[in-house]
Write an enzyme that holds these catalytic residues in place. Sequence first.
Site, PDB file in Angstrom:
ATOM      1  N   SER A  26      54.921  -5.025 -35.796  1.00  0.00           N
ATOM      2  CA  SER A  26      53.629  -4.828 -35.148  1.00  0.00           C
ATOM      3  C   SER A  26      52.670  -4.126 -36.106  1.00  0.00           C
ATOM      4  O   SER A  26      53.064  -3.670 -37.173  1.00  0.00           O
ATOM      5  CB  SER A  26      53.792  -4.015 -33.861  1.00  0.00           C
ATOM      6  OG  SER A  26      52.603  -3.992 -33.108  1.00  0.00           O
TER       7      SER A  26
ATOM      8  N   THR B  81      43.980   5.931 -22.113  1.00  0.00           N
ATOM      9  CA  THR B  81      44.047   4.872 -23.117  1.00  0.00           C
ATOM     10  C   THR B  81      45.442   4.285 -23.213  1.00  0.00           C
ATOM     11  O   THR B  81      45.632   3.066 -23.265  1.00  0.00           O
ATOM     12  CB  THR B  81      43.647   5.412 -24.497  1.00  0.00           C
ATOM     13  OG1 THR B  81      42.385   6.055 -24.403  1.00  0.00           O
ATOM     14  CG2 THR B  81      43.572   4.307 -25.522  1.00  0.00           C
TER      15      THR B  81
ATOM     16  N   CYS C  85      67.488   3.402 -31.063  1.00  0.00           N
ATOM     17  CA  CYS C  85      68.412   3.754 -29.992  1.00  0.00           C
ATOM     18  C   CYS C  85      67.855   4.921 -29.182  1.00  0.00           C
ATOM     19  O   CYS C  85      66.668   5.231 -29.250  1.00  0.00           O
ATOM     20  CB  CYS C  85      69.770   4.125 -30.586  1.00  0.00           C
ATOM     21  SG  CYS C  85      70.392   2.920 -31.781  1.00  0.00           S
TER      22      CYS C  85
ATOM     23  N   ASN D 115      68.505   8.108 -34.367  1.00  0.00           N
ATOM     24  CA  ASN D 115      67.705   7.026 -33.795  1.00  0.00           C
ATOM     25  C   ASN D 115      66.687   6.611 -34.840  1.00  0.00           C
ATOM     26  O   ASN D 115      66.002   7.456 -35.418  1.00  0.00           O
ATOM     27  CB  ASN D 115      66.996   7.535 -32.535  1.00  0.00           C
ATOM     28  CG  ASN D 115      66.043   6.512 -31.942  1.00  0.00           C
ATOM     29  OD1 ASN D 115      66.155   5.324 -32.198  1.00  0.00           O
ATOM     30  ND2 ASN D 115      65.104   6.989 -31.143  1.00  0.00           N
ATOM     31  N   GLY D 116      66.596   5.307 -35.120  1.00  0.00           N
ATOM     32  CA  GLY D 116      65.593   4.847 -36.066  1.00  0.00           C
ATOM     33  C   GLY D 116      66.192   3.974 -37.146  1.00  0.00           C
ATOM     34  O   GLY D 116      67.266   3.380 -36.989  1.00  0.00           O
TER      35      GLY D 116
ATOM     36  N   VAL E 145      71.144  -2.902 -37.239  1.00  0.00           N
ATOM     37  CA  VAL E 145      71.731  -2.893 -38.583  1.00  0.00           C
ATOM     38  C   VAL E 145      73.172  -2.395 -38.462  1.00  0.00           C
ATOM     39  O   VAL E 145      73.439  -1.426 -37.756  1.00  0.00           O
ATOM     40  CB  VAL E 145      70.938  -1.981 -39.541  1.00  0.00           C
ATOM     41  CG1 VAL E 145      71.628  -1.911 -40.902  1.00  0.00           C
ATOM     42  CG2 VAL E 145      69.505  -2.478 -39.693  1.00  0.00           C
TER      43      VAL E 145
ATOM     44  N   LEU F 247      71.137   0.297 -29.530  1.00  0.00           N
ATOM     45  CA  LEU F 247      70.624  -1.054 -29.678  1.00  0.00           C
ATOM     46  C   LEU F 247      71.042  -1.502 -31.071  1.00  0.00           C
ATOM     47  O   LEU F 247      70.572  -0.967 -32.065  1.00  0.00           O
ATOM     48  CB  LEU F 247      69.097  -1.073 -29.530  1.00  0.00           C
ATOM     49  CG  LEU F 247      68.408  -2.431 -29.718  1.00  0.00           C
ATOM     50  CD1 LEU F 247      68.809  -3.399 -28.617  1.00  0.00           C
ATOM     51  CD2 LEU F 247      66.890  -2.264 -29.752  1.00  0.00           C
TER      52      LEU F 247
ATOM     53  N   ARG G  49      46.461   2.196 -20.074  1.00  0.00           N
ATOM     54  CA  ARG G  49      45.749   0.907 -20.048  1.00  0.00           C
ATOM     55  C   ARG G  49      46.384  -0.107 -21.000  1.00  0.00           C
ATOM     56  O   ARG G  49      46.580  -1.270 -20.649  1.00  0.00           O
ATOM     57  CB  ARG G  49      44.287   1.114 -20.448  1.00  0.00           C
ATOM     58  CG  ARG G  49      43.405   1.772 -19.418  1.00  0.00           C
ATOM     59  CD  ARG G  49      42.013   1.953 -20.017  1.00  0.00           C
ATOM     60  NE  ARG G  49      41.052   2.521 -19.081  1.00  0.00           N
ATOM     61  CZ  ARG G  49      39.792   2.778 -19.400  1.00  0.00           C
ATOM     62  NH1 ARG G  49      39.359   2.527 -20.641  1.00  0.00           N
ATOM     63  NH2 ARG G  49      38.959   3.287 -18.505  1.00  0.00           N
TER      64      ARG G  49
END
Length: 563
Positions: A352, A327, A2, A87-88, A66, A63, A330
Site C-alpha cells: 500500500s 478522519t 501477527c 510482530n512485523g 515468512v 499470520l 471515515r
Amino acid sequence: MCGIFSIFSRNGEPIPTQILHGSKHSLRELAYRQSGKQRHRGPDSTGVHVIPSEGVAMVHERLRIVGVEMGDQPFVSEDGNLILVANGEIYNYLELSAEIAKKRGSYNPKSDCHVLLELYEDYGKDLLQYITGMFAFALYDRTTKEVLIARDPFGIIPMYVGEDAAGNLWVASEMKCLVDCCSKVETFTPGEARFGKVGDLKTCWQFQQSWIKEVPTQACDLALLRANLESAVRSHLQCDVHLGALLSGGVDSSLIASIATKIMRERDPNFRLKTFSVGLKDAPDFQAARSVAKYIDSDHKEIIFGIDEALDGIRDIVYHLETYDVTTVRCSLPMLLLARYIKSTGIKMILSGEGADEIFGGYLYFHKAPGYEDFHEELVKRVRQLHLSDCLRANKVAMAKGVELRVPFLDTGFVNHVMQIRPEDKIPGPLNKFGGEQQTRLEKYILRAAFADNYLPDEVLWRQKEQFSDGVGYDWIDSIRRVATSHFSDEEFAGAALRFPFNTPTTKEAFYYRCIFAEQFPGESAARTVVRWVPRLDWGCPEDPSGRAQAVHQFKSSLKNSI
C-alpha cells in the site's frame, strides 16, 4: 505480521490466580483469554509460553508470511533462557543471517524475526542498531529477569503497554487486550526500546535523525529518489505467500503497484500483480485505478459497496481501530470491506501507499504553509504521529481480517532520504528548480517528477490528491456525517464537554464516535491514547479533515499541463 501479548510479574514471582468476569483464571488461562481479543491478527496459529514460577506469560497469534513451516512463536533460545514474541517483518534478516552464520559456523533462521534472539545474544539491548523493518517485540531474559520491549521508528506496527493493580507489566498489539485488566494503559512510543526489570524499565534506544530537529538543506536528486524508492519496494516483496497491492488510483498506491510489477517481472516476465480498489459506484478513484491497472497489466478487481453496508460497521470499526478520530473512522469503513474481500481470495500480504503524504507534504492543506520552516516542521509532526492515524488504520483494518499490509514509503532508509530533502523542493507552490510549463507546483511534485518516465499514465501521475475517504465516493463522507449527526439532539451535544472534558468532540459526528469508543474502551487512560487528525487551523484551514474542505481541491483530476 501477527499479534503479541505478554504479562511480566513485577517482582519476578508467581502471579496468583486472577478473577476475571466472575471466573478464576490461572496465568496461562488469563493470557490466552486476553490475547484472544486480538486473535484475528493471527488466524494461522496461537503459541503460548508460560513460566509460572517467574510470573511470565507470552502469547503469539501468528499470520504465516515468512518461514511458513518453522516460524511459529514464541521463540525460545537453545539454552531456554530467552523467550521472544515479535510482530512485523525484519527486512534485512537475510543479511543479518549471513553475518550470524559467519560467527556461528551455520545458521538457518526459522523466520525473519528469529534473528532477534541471536542479535540479543551478541549485542544485548543494543540490537536495535542492527535491524531494519516494521516491528514490535517483547523479549524476556530468564538469567537476569529483564525485559526488552521495542517498536519500529514510525509505529507501523501497533503496541500498547499497561500496568495492573499489582504493578505487573502487560504488553499487547491491541489495547482491547489490556483495558479490562490494567488501570493504566498507554501507546508504546514508536522508535523506542525499553529495557530492565519490571517496574524499572529505562529507555535504551531512541530513533534519532537530524531532520527531526533541523530544517534540511539537501537539494533533491530525482534519480537518487527514484532508486531509493525502488530499493524500498524490492525489500518489501520478501514473503512466502501470495501477494497483492491496493490500488486507489492515487499516485502513491499506483507507484508502489507499478514498481512492484517491474521488479517481479525481472523474475517472471509473465507476472501479473493482483490489485484491488474499493468505492461507491462511479467513485472518483475507480477510473484512475482502471487506467493504472491497464497500464501495468495487473489482475484488477473493483469492490463496489453500498453506503448502508459500510455504515453497518461503524461500531465494529471503532472496536478494531481503537480510536475515535473522525478522519480515521471515515477512511477505515470502506477499507474494512476491501480487506475482507482480499482475504477471501487467499492473499495474505498486500502493498500500500501509506506514508507518502507525510514525508512529501501531500495533504492539500500544505498549500497553506506560510513558509519553508513551518512546512518542514509540519512534516515532522505528521511523521511522528503516523502511528496515531494512517499506520494505525492501515495495520489494524487489514489485520482485522488477517491480512498483512506493507508500506514501502515508510522504509526507514527511504524516509530518512526524503526527510533530508530541503523543504523548498517539496512545498506546493511556484517552481524554483525543475522548470516546466507549470506555474504552481502540485503537491508531491518531486515524487511525480522522479517517476515521469514510463511508470504511470500522465492522468494519474499528475492527478491531484484525493483523501481515501473522499476518493471512494463523495457521497460517502456526506452520508456518514449525516447518519452520525442524527443520533444526537442539540441539547445532548451541548453536554459533550461535561461528558468528555479531554479531547472534547467539536461535532456531532465526532461525539458519536467518542460515545462508541467510551463504551468499548472505558476509562480516561484509554481515551488519552487518541490524538485527533486535523489540518492546521492556525494556517487558516477548516477543521473538517476532508480534502474537499480545502480551497485548493478540484473535483476533476489535474493533469501536468493544466496546473
